[in-house]
Enzyme design. Structure first.
Site, PDB file in Angstrom:
ATOM      1  N   HIS A  57       3.311   6.650  -6.845  1.00 12.75           N
ATOM      2  CA  HIS A  57       2.533   7.931  -7.339  1.00 12.75           C
ATOM      3  C   HIS A  57       3.580   9.137  -7.206  1.00 12.75           C
ATOM      4  O   HIS A  57       3.606   9.851  -8.009  1.00 12.75           O
ATOM      5  CB  HIS A  57       1.372   7.809  -6.336  1.00 12.75           C
ATOM      6  CG  HIS A  57       0.225   9.111  -6.955  1.00 12.75           C
ATOM      7  ND1 HIS A  57      -0.837   9.343  -6.208  1.00 12.75           N
ATOM      8  CD2 HIS A  57       0.128   9.427  -7.976  1.00 12.75           C
ATOM      9  CE1 HIS A  57      -1.533   9.751  -6.874  1.00 12.75           C
ATOM     10  NE2 HIS A  57      -0.949  10.130  -7.835  1.00 12.75           N
ATOM     11  N   HIS A  91       1.607   4.368  -2.794  1.00 15.33           N
ATOM     12  CA  HIS A  91       1.902   5.929  -2.668  1.00 15.33           C
ATOM     13  C   HIS A  91       3.226   6.302  -3.184  1.00 15.33           C
ATOM     14  O   HIS A  91       3.348   7.168  -3.816  1.00 15.33           O
ATOM     15  CB  HIS A  91       1.572   6.162  -1.353  1.00 15.33           C
ATOM     16  CG  HIS A  91       0.457   6.226  -0.755  1.00 15.33           C
ATOM     17  ND1 HIS A  91      -0.672   7.041  -1.355  1.00 15.33           N
ATOM     18  CD2 HIS A  91      -0.328   5.692   0.343  1.00 15.33           C
ATOM     19  CE1 HIS A  91      -1.666   6.936  -0.623  1.00 15.33           C
ATOM     20  NE2 HIS A  91      -1.647   6.025   0.490  1.00 15.33           N
ATOM     21  N   HIS A 115       0.930  -1.330   0.069  1.00 17.67           N
ATOM     22  CA  HIS A 115      -0.099  -0.224  -0.026  1.00 17.67           C
ATOM     23  C   HIS A 115       1.109   1.262  -0.106  1.00 17.67           C
ATOM     24  O   HIS A 115       0.685   2.150  -0.708  1.00 17.67           O
ATOM     25  CB  HIS A 115      -1.033   0.005   1.084  1.00 17.67           C
ATOM     26  CG  HIS A 115      -1.747   1.107   1.456  1.00 17.67           C
ATOM     27  ND1 HIS A 115      -3.067   1.099   1.029  1.00 17.67           N
ATOM     28  CD2 HIS A 115      -1.426   2.341   1.775  1.00 17.67           C
ATOM     29  CE1 HIS A 115      -3.541   2.397   1.267  1.00 17.67           C
ATOM     30  NE2 HIS A 115      -2.565   3.287   1.773  1.00 17.67           N
ATOM     31  N   GLU A 116       1.807   1.403   0.923  1.00 17.56           N
ATOM     32  CA  GLU A 116       2.471   2.405   1.022  1.00 17.56           C
ATOM     33  C   GLU A 116       3.542   2.537  -0.348  1.00 17.56           C
ATOM     34  O   GLU A 116       4.064   3.795  -0.565  1.00 17.56           O
ATOM     35  CB  GLU A 116       3.500   2.466   2.321  1.00 17.56           C
ATOM     36  CG  GLU A 116       2.673   2.665   3.577  1.00 17.56           C
ATOM     37  CD  GLU A 116       1.676   3.631   3.517  1.00 17.56           C
ATOM     38  OE1 GLU A 116       1.773   4.894   3.093  1.00 17.56           O
ATOM     39  OE2 GLU A 116       0.487   3.638   4.228  1.00 17.56           O
TER      40      GLU A 116
END
Length: 696
Positions: free
Chosen positions: A487, A484, A480-481
């Site tokens: 991104h 990010h 998940h991180e």
């Protein structure tokens, strides 16, 4: 308003590393040279520099144009952004009493610096004049988006208010900055002050890997030879799941949910009341009936009603599933010869036993195969196969703690794309949770600036040289991180304000949650899930049982999340004066939705840092679920292609989602990738809740 674009030589203090040019690899912060006493002089210089840059724009006698107003704003504040990025990284990931004390002053000074900028009538007038004639300015699509976002930011900050209202708004902002900092410090204080030592007989049911991590946590706290449970979620949740000592489970659970609510110097109840009153007042100054109405206007959801509609749509089937699971767990209690009523500190323990029975799977069986290094390699390999980027570890880049690792990220053609910092282990100086941030954002305004991206987690460290072993939830958090992080790393925009994760809150979780899907894919696990002692790959039988068990417990997981999101919404839609005592309000709202008493909120109010340490997620905690509608639907594009690494789908994903930052409207970006709007039922289907009667 921009990010740093390279070294800044400032004459104010040649001995201050924050003000000197950085000669480190890739011009990264020289952490070993930076001391707490360097920050206030650096902030003073940065505030002065930025104020001068803003004054030059405001006092420019020439007619406003895009370059002398919007672009000039984007170029301003380089030193301030550089100093602040280093400071807040340390405050969150490696704090000290000295830094926390400075943080109290900086939060107030930061508000006092930004208030007159964001409420400057002349500056706002220049931007508004450009917006009025935008159609005649021959702007690129990114410039048009930047102009509109710049106008929105100033308007929503109160730049159009009368002077008396501006003065009151400035005072509110200053006080909210202080309160958010205090909330965060109180939470950290309660987490640092509590631990439970595991004595003889206290480790019943706990696997060796947990005990090893508990020993490492004790050593970190200066207690060599001991073993402790801390209030880090990565310590609490596995303990509640595996410890057969009901009395100790209750003790740990009560300490965990009481953070910030102990009536001590770290109590957050009064802070919450004042925050809510001030937020409501600020929203009304801007013409909105509630803070939620103000906050959500600038989001994909647009209204509190839209958010409530999504949450209630999910709440009903999730609650029904959780209640059915509760009855099954109570039967297990009875079966084993006990006569107590299931309590919140029992849920995870008996749920694990029910999962073993129904799916023949438990986390302890797969954990030896999920090493931290293996899951990092899996996350990197997935990014390489999807986007062509590669990762090479660097030992020459300065870091803020010896445990931090750094990788150079390169594009498929070998060109430097940025650096990725991984800070994975829990420690007392780090706040709880997991997050992504940056030391420098990507931009191409004057020259290409490569990003410096950070992932921070709180995984338990292995003891005695043993590797860190992750639970399935930990492994998902890592992906998940890293989503990010991608991104930020894949961002390809011109203007700093639109870089990377500078998107609506209810869109920012799409790249991260979408990336989680790859962590659970058989071809990824077969390659990277290997036993930490033997190196053997994950047995196919265990892999199949893990996949089959993924939807188990989704009633519980969805209920603890949605109840927190609904409470966030109620805090910010009901009149602040009517809320009263926080604990009573929490109980009233949970009773109203029929919250099962055996399940606690994911975040009780006094520890809900997402919404009270700052306002980024205030009225916006729902965003994770709003984004999940998109991420569940988006992964379907790869499934429909019959290849989870389908090159054409991956290219659209990179171009339309990961690299575009805030340069386009998020709904437009999603439709460009998927060819249509997301299908809402994808979320219920992913969580296995579509077959629940209340989902119909």
């Amino acid at each position: 308003m921009s990010e740093s674009s390279g070294p800044i030589a400032a004459p104010a203090d040649a001995g201050n590393p924050l003000l000197a040019a950085w000669t480190t690899p890739f011009e990264t912060p020289p952490f070993a040279e930076i001391r707490p006493e360097h920050f206030m002089p650096a902030f003073e210089q940065a505030f002065a520099d930025h104020a001068g840059e803003i004054a030059a724009i405001v006092n420019d006698p020439t007619e406003p144009d895009f370059d002398n107003t919007v672009t000039a704003l984007e170029r301003s504040g380089k030193l301030l952004n550089r100093v602040a990025a280093v400071f807040y990284d340390l405050v969150s990931a490696h704090s000290s009493p000295e830094l926390l004390k400075i943080d109290e002053e900086v939060s107030l000074r930061m508000a006092r610096h930004w208030n007159p900028i964001m409420m400057n009538a002349v500056l706002f007038g220049r931007i508004a004049a450009l917006r009025d004639k935008a159609a005649r300015l021959n702007l690129t699509p990114e410039q048009s988006r930047l102009l509109e976002r710049s106008y929105t930011r100033f308007h929503r900050a109160g730049a159009g208010l009368d002077e008396a209202s501006k003065a009151r708004m400035a005072a509110i902002n200053e006080r909210l900055a202080q309160l958010g900092t205090s909330f965060s410090h109180h939470l950290l204080g309660d987490e640092q002050e509590w631990m439970m030592e595991l004595g003889e007989g206290d480790t019943e049911g706990l696997p060796d890997s947990f005990v090893a991590a508990a020993r490492a946590a004790a050593e970190e706290r200066g207690l060599p030879g001991k073993a402790v449970v801390t209030l880090s979620r990565s310590s609490v949740e596995p303990f509640l799941k595996m410890s057969s000592r009901r009395d100790l489970r209750e003790k740990v659970y009560r300490a965990f949910i009481a953070r910030g609510d102990n009536g001590n110097d770290n109590d957050n109840n009064a802070i919450i009341g004042e925050i809510l009153s001030l937020r409501e007042e600020s929203a009304k100054l801007l013409g909105y009936p509630t803070f939620a109405a103000y906050r959500l206007e600038d989001s994909m959801a647009k209204t509190p009603e839209a958010v409530r509609g999504l949450l209630e749509r999910v709440w009903k089937p999730a609650r029904a599933r959780a209640l059915a699971d509760r009855d099954a767990l109570q039967e297990l209690v009875t079966e084993e010869g006990s006569n107590f009523k299931l309590a919140p500190w029992d849920w995870r323990y008996y749920a694990e036993r029910l999962r073993q029975r129904r799916a023949n799977f438990d986390d302890a069986a797969i954990k030896p195969y999920l090493t931290l290094d293996g899951m990092i390699a899996a996350a990197f390999d997935t990014a390489t196969r999807l986007f062509g980027i590669t990762f090479e570890e660097r030992k020459d880049v300065p870091v803020w703690h010896p445990d931090v690792r750094v990788w150079e990220v390169k594009d498929a053609d070998g060109a430097h794309r940025g650096l990725f910092y991984g800070d994975y282990y829990a420690r007392p100086s780090k706040r709880s949770g997991a997050w992504m941030t940056s030391l420098r954002d990507q931009q191409k305004l004057d020259s290409a600036v490569a990003p410096l991206i950070i992932n921070v987690c709180n995984f338990a460290k292995g003891a005695g040289g043993e590797p860190s072993l992750l639970s399935p939830d930990d492994a998902r958090t890592l992906f998940h991180e890293f989503g990010h992080g991608l991104h930020g790393m894949l961002s390809d925009v011109t203007y700093p304000s639109l870089s990377g994760t500078s998107v609506f809150t209810d869109f920012v979780e799409l790249p991260s949650q979408l990336y989680e899907h790859w962590q659970e894919q058989p071809q990824v696990l077969r390659q990277f899930a290997r036993h930490y002692q033997t190196g053997e790959p994950l047995p196919d039988d265990l892999l199949q049982r893990f996949i089959a068990a993924r939807k188990f417990g989704q009633g519980f997981a969805t209920v603890e999340f949605v109840s927190s999101a609904l409470l966030d919404l109620e805090f910010h839609t009901q009149p602040a004066a009517s809320i009263g005592e926080v604990r009573a309000f929490e109980r009233k709202e949970l009773d109203k939705i029929g919250m099962p008493e055996e399940i606690a909120l994911r975040h009780r109010p006094t520890q809900f840092g997402h919404i009270f340490s700052g306002d980024h997620y205030a009225s916006g905690y729902y965003s994770y679920m709003w984004s999940e509608v998109m991420d569940a639907d988006a992964f379907g594009a790869f499934e429909e292609a019959g290849d989870i690494f389908a090159p054409d789908v991956a290219k659209r994903l990179r171009d339309d989602i990961y690299s575009s930052g805030g340069s386009r409207d998020p709904e437009e970006a999603y439709v460009a990738f998927r060819g249509r709007k997301p299908e809402p039922d994808a979320l219920l289907r992913r969580r296995g809740l579509l077959d629940t009667p209340e989902a119909a």
